[in-house]
Design a protein around this motif. Structure first.
Motif, mmCIF file in Angstrom:
data_model
loop_
_atom_site.group_PDB
_atom_site.id
_atom_site.type_symbol
_atom_site.label_atom_id
_atom_site.label_comp_id
_atom_site.label_asym_id
_atom_site.label_seq_id
_atom_site.Cartn_x
_atom_site.Cartn_y
_atom_site.Cartn_z
ATOM 1 N N ILE A 41 0.633 -1.119 0.164
ATOM 2 C CA ILE A 41 0.007 0.109 0.114
ATOM 3 C C ILE A 41 0.846 1.117 0.076
ATOM 4 O O ILE A 41 1.584 1.546 0.894
ATOM 5 N N ILE A 82 3.935 -1.296 3.817
ATOM 6 C CA ILE A 82 3.430 -0.129 3.792
ATOM 7 C C ILE A 82 4.320 1.037 3.541
ATOM 8 O O ILE A 82 5.651 1.045 3.986
ATOM 9 N N ALA A 119 -2.878 4.279 5.635
ATOM 10 C CA ALA A 119 -2.420 2.909 5.185
ATOM 11 C C ALA A 119 -2.038 2.007 6.399
ATOM 12 O O ALA A 119 -2.302 0.935 5.981
#
Length: 207
Positions: free
Chosen positions: A6, A61, A74
């Motif tokens: 992400i 992330i 996120a």
């Protein structure tokens, strides 16, 4: 090995899902202050792309530098998925994928400063004069012409942005020891300086 990444530290956000060394799903969207409106549908589509019984092994992330709010969204989503699936949550520097030789990566840090990633990987805030004095090529996540308008004329690449796919590539390029070290650290945003706090005009007891 299944990797879900992400990247929401920038307005051009993205999600990427990889099985082994191949990307099997990706989604990109433009968001300013509403990352969550697009992120959760993209995450659902990514998880739907998995076969029955498959779960992510790692959730990667993009931790910035960049939008603090975007990174927090996120991380929150990653924590939720990790809790349900048992995946390991790992925060990685978003700009590592933009690094190239002896170039510096630069972005507007507001308040008159610039966030700068030096060739050795160190990230710090510099003044315009300090950025002008850098003896390295300059790459920037800012749009074309932004640095020129601020007196920084040595930019070589402009309008760069990290991606979720790039986060996965950063992870795959790491040695097992480096991956273990990254996975052992708390998953949190990259802070380049303390938050800006303004004094209240009136005392709390006067409000």
């Amino acid at each position: 090995m299944i990797l879900l990444a992400i990247e929401t530290s920038v307005s051009q956000a993205s999600v990427s899902l990889w099985r082994h060394d191949a990307e099997i799903y990706t989604s990109t969207w433009v968001a300013e202050r509403n990352h969550d409106a697009f992120l959760f549908p993209a995450l659902q589509q990514a998880l739907d792309a998995l076969s029955d019984g498959e779960q992510p092994d790692y959730i990667l992330i993009g931790a910035g530098p960049g939008s603090y709010g975007g990174v927090r969204v996120a991380l929150a989503a990653g924590v939720g998925i990790a809790t349900v699936t048992g995946a390991k949550l790992v925060a990685l520097e978003s700009w590592a994928q933009l690094a190239d030789g002896d170039a510096c990566v630069v972005a507007d840090a507001r308040r008159g400063g610039w966030t700068v990633r030096l060739p050795d990987g160190k990230i710090e805030v510099m003044s315009t004069a300090q950025v002008q004095a850098l003896a390295h090529p300059i790459y920037t996540t800012e749009a074309a012409g932004v640095l020129d308008n601020r007196g920084i004329t040595s930019a070589r690449k402009e309008n760069l942005h990290p991606t979720a796919s790039g986060i996965v590539c950063t992870w795959l390029a790491m040695t097992p020891e480096q991956q273990a070290t990254a996975a052992s650290r708390p998953a949190e945003p990259i802070y380049v300086r303390p938050p800006h706090i303004t004094a209240s005009v009136r005392k709390p007891w006067e409000i």
